[in-house]
Design a protein around this motif. Structure first.
Motif, PDB file in Angstrom:
ATOM      1  N   LEU A 122     -63.688  10.050  64.131  1.00 34.29           N
ATOM      2  CA  LEU A 122     -62.837  11.154  64.581  1.00 34.29           C
ATOM      3  C   LEU A 122     -62.348  11.992  63.405  1.00 34.29           C
ATOM      4  O   LEU A 122     -62.316  13.223  63.480  1.00 34.29           O
ATOM      5  N   LEU A 123     -61.983  11.343  62.310  1.00 29.71           N
ATOM      6  CA  LEU A 123     -61.557  12.106  61.122  1.00 29.71           C
ATOM      7  C   LEU A 123     -62.703  12.944  60.563  1.00 29.71           C
ATOM      8  O   LEU A 123     -62.494  14.077  60.130  1.00 29.71           O
ATOM      9  N   MET A 124     -63.906  12.383  60.584  1.00 28.94           N
ATOM     10  CA  MET A 124     -65.059  13.112  60.044  1.00 28.94           C
ATOM     11  C   MET A 124     -65.401  14.342  60.869  1.00 28.94           C
ATOM     12  O   MET A 124     -66.055  15.258  60.382  1.00 28.94           O
ATOM     13  N   GLU A 125     -64.958  14.383  62.109  1.00 30.86           N
ATOM     14  CA  GLU A 125     -65.195  15.559  62.942  1.00 30.86           C
ATOM     15  C   GLU A 125     -64.330  16.747  62.523  1.00 30.86           C
ATOM     16  O   GLU A 125     -64.646  17.886  62.840  1.00 30.86           O
ATOM     17  N   ASN A 126     -63.257  16.492  61.819  1.00 33.32           N
ATOM     18  CA  ASN A 126     -62.399  17.568  61.323  1.00 33.32           C
ATOM     19  C   ASN A 126     -63.093  18.216  60.125  1.00 33.32           C
ATOM     20  O   ASN A 126     -63.316  17.559  59.108  1.00 33.32           O
ATOM     21  N   PRO A 127     -63.437  19.494  60.205  1.00 27.08           N
ATOM     22  CA  PRO A 127     -64.187  20.138  59.125  1.00 27.08           C
ATOM     23  C   PRO A 127     -63.429  20.211  57.793  1.00 27.08           C
ATOM     24  O   PRO A 127     -64.044  20.437  56.753  1.00 27.08           O
ATOM     25  N   GLU A 128     -62.137  19.984  57.800  1.00 22.91           N
ATOM     26  CA  GLU A 128     -61.351  20.026  56.563  1.00 22.91           C
ATOM     27  C   GLU A 128     -61.265  18.667  55.866  1.00 22.91           C
ATOM     28  O   GLU A 128     -60.892  18.593  54.691  1.00 22.91           O
ATOM     29  N   PHE A 129     -61.604  17.595  56.570  1.00 20.56           N
ATOM     30  CA  PHE A 129     -61.442  16.250  56.030  1.00 20.56           C
ATOM     31  C   PHE A 129     -62.305  15.996  54.789  1.00 20.56           C
ATOM     32  O   PHE A 129     -61.786  15.649  53.727  1.00 20.56           O
ATOM     33  N   TYR A 130     -63.597  16.170  54.906  1.00 14.74           N
ATOM     34  CA  TYR A 130     -64.540  15.900  53.815  1.00 14.74           C
ATOM     35  C   TYR A 130     -64.216  16.725  52.567  1.00 14.74           C
ATOM     36  O   TYR A 130     -64.057  16.166  51.479  1.00 14.74           O
ATOM     37  N   PRO A 131     -64.080  18.055  52.670  1.00 13.87           N
ATOM     38  CA  PRO A 131     -63.769  18.815  51.448  1.00 13.87           C
ATOM     39  C   PRO A 131     -62.403  18.472  50.862  1.00 13.87           C
ATOM     40  O   PRO A 131     -62.225  18.523  49.637  1.00 13.87           O
ATOM     41  N   SER A 132     -61.453  18.099  51.700  1.00 14.39           N
ATOM     42  CA  SER A 132     -60.129  17.735  51.189  1.00 14.39           C
ATOM     43  C   SER A 132     -60.202  16.481  50.331  1.00 14.39           C
ATOM     44  O   SER A 132     -59.529  16.387  49.300  1.00 14.39           O
ATOM     45  N   ILE A 133     -61.004  15.522  50.734  1.00 15.89           N
ATOM     46  CA  ILE A 133     -61.153  14.306  49.927  1.00 15.89           C
ATOM     47  C   ILE A 133     -61.870  14.617  48.625  1.00 15.89           C
ATOM     48  O   ILE A 133     -61.476  14.151  47.556  1.00 15.89           O
ATOM     49  N   LEU A 134     -62.924  15.425  48.700  1.00 11.58           N
ATOM     50  CA  LEU A 134     -63.690  15.736  47.479  1.00 11.58           C
ATOM     51  C   LEU A 134     -62.868  16.495  46.441  1.00 11.58           C
ATOM     52  O   LEU A 134     -63.158  16.410  45.250  1.00 11.58           O
ATOM     53  N   LYS A 135     -61.852  17.200  46.863  1.00  6.68           N
ATOM     54  CA  LYS A 135     -60.998  17.947  45.924  1.00  6.68           C
ATOM     55  C   LYS A 135     -60.091  17.034  45.102  1.00  6.68           C
ATOM     56  O   LYS A 135     -59.658  17.401  44.024  1.00  6.68           O
ATOM     57  N   GLU A 136     -59.819  15.861  45.638  1.00  4.83           N
ATOM     58  CA  GLU A 136     -58.878  14.945  44.972  1.00  4.83           C
ATOM     59  C   GLU A 136     -59.512  14.295  43.743  1.00  4.83           C
ATOM     60  O   GLU A 136     -60.690  13.989  43.728  1.00  4.83           O
ATOM     61  N   LYS A 137     -58.686  14.054  42.744  1.00  6.06           N
ATOM     62  CA  LYS A 137     -59.158  13.477  41.477  1.00  6.06           C
ATOM     63  C   LYS A 137     -58.683  12.049  41.258  1.00  6.06           C
ATOM     64  O   LYS A 137     -59.098  11.402  40.302  1.00  6.06           O
ATOM     65  N   THR A 138     -57.786  11.552  42.129  1.00  3.53           N
ATOM     66  CA  THR A 138     -57.244  10.205  41.958  1.00  3.53           C
ATOM     67  C   THR A 138     -57.379   9.408  43.256  1.00  3.53           C
ATOM     68  O   THR A 138     -57.456   9.977  44.342  1.00  3.53           O
TER      69      THR A 138
END
Length: 157
Positions: A122-138
């Motif tokens: 269900l989280l992966m269906e949110n189009p903002e989820f994947y790019p939001s994780i990739l932006k994080e550095k920690t």
């Protein structure tokens, strides 16, 4: 909060060194074994590789969810790995994988296992989820993103 507990910051590796699927399995299992103290490396690797022979767990563009049921584990747990360059994963769409969610569960806990997989789907269906994780550095930042999106999902249900 389900996923926030399954994927603690200690079980998140931000910059994977692996370049291929088998290597990333070893790298993530090593994180699990070193942080959990459970000497199950060989057992987990065998279970993951056996599951992977049935069908690739590279299921969504840029994302893989390898998973296995391990009788020696008492509760569902997971490890996240982030690859900045992308992994050759033999994914269903043929694209490199940048985000790997390794899920391990007790052999007899079908309900909990499916609940975690469903919640993550269900989280992966949110189009903002994947790019939001990739932006994080920690690891803490990634954990925070997962908790935020999971809270939003819970509020919408």
């Amino acid at each position: 909060m389900i996923l926030g507990k399954v994927f603690s910051p200690a079980m998140i590796k931000v910059d994977l060194e692996s370049e291929e699927k088998e290597e990333v399995f070893e790298e993530l299992v090593d994180v699990f074994v070193s942080k959990s103290g459970l000497p199950l490396r060989r057992e987990i690797l065998e279970a993951i590789n056996e599951r992977e022979t049935k069908l690739s767990t590279g299921i969504k563009t840029g994302i893989a969810v390898p998973h296995a049921r391990i009788d020696s584990i008492e509760e569902i747990c997971g490890v996240i790995g982030v690859s900045r360059v992308g992994l050759d994963y033999d994914s269903l769409d043929g694209q490199p994988v940048h985000l790997v969610f390794l899920i391990l569960s007790p052999g007899g806990d079908c309900f909990g296992y499916l609940r975690v997989l469903r919640r993550l789907a269900l989280l992966m269906e949110n189009p903002e989820f994947y790019p939001s994780i990739l932006k994080e550095k920690t690891a803490e930042g990634i954990h925070s993103v997962i908790c935020r999106f999971e809270d939003e999902l819970t509020d919408s249900l």
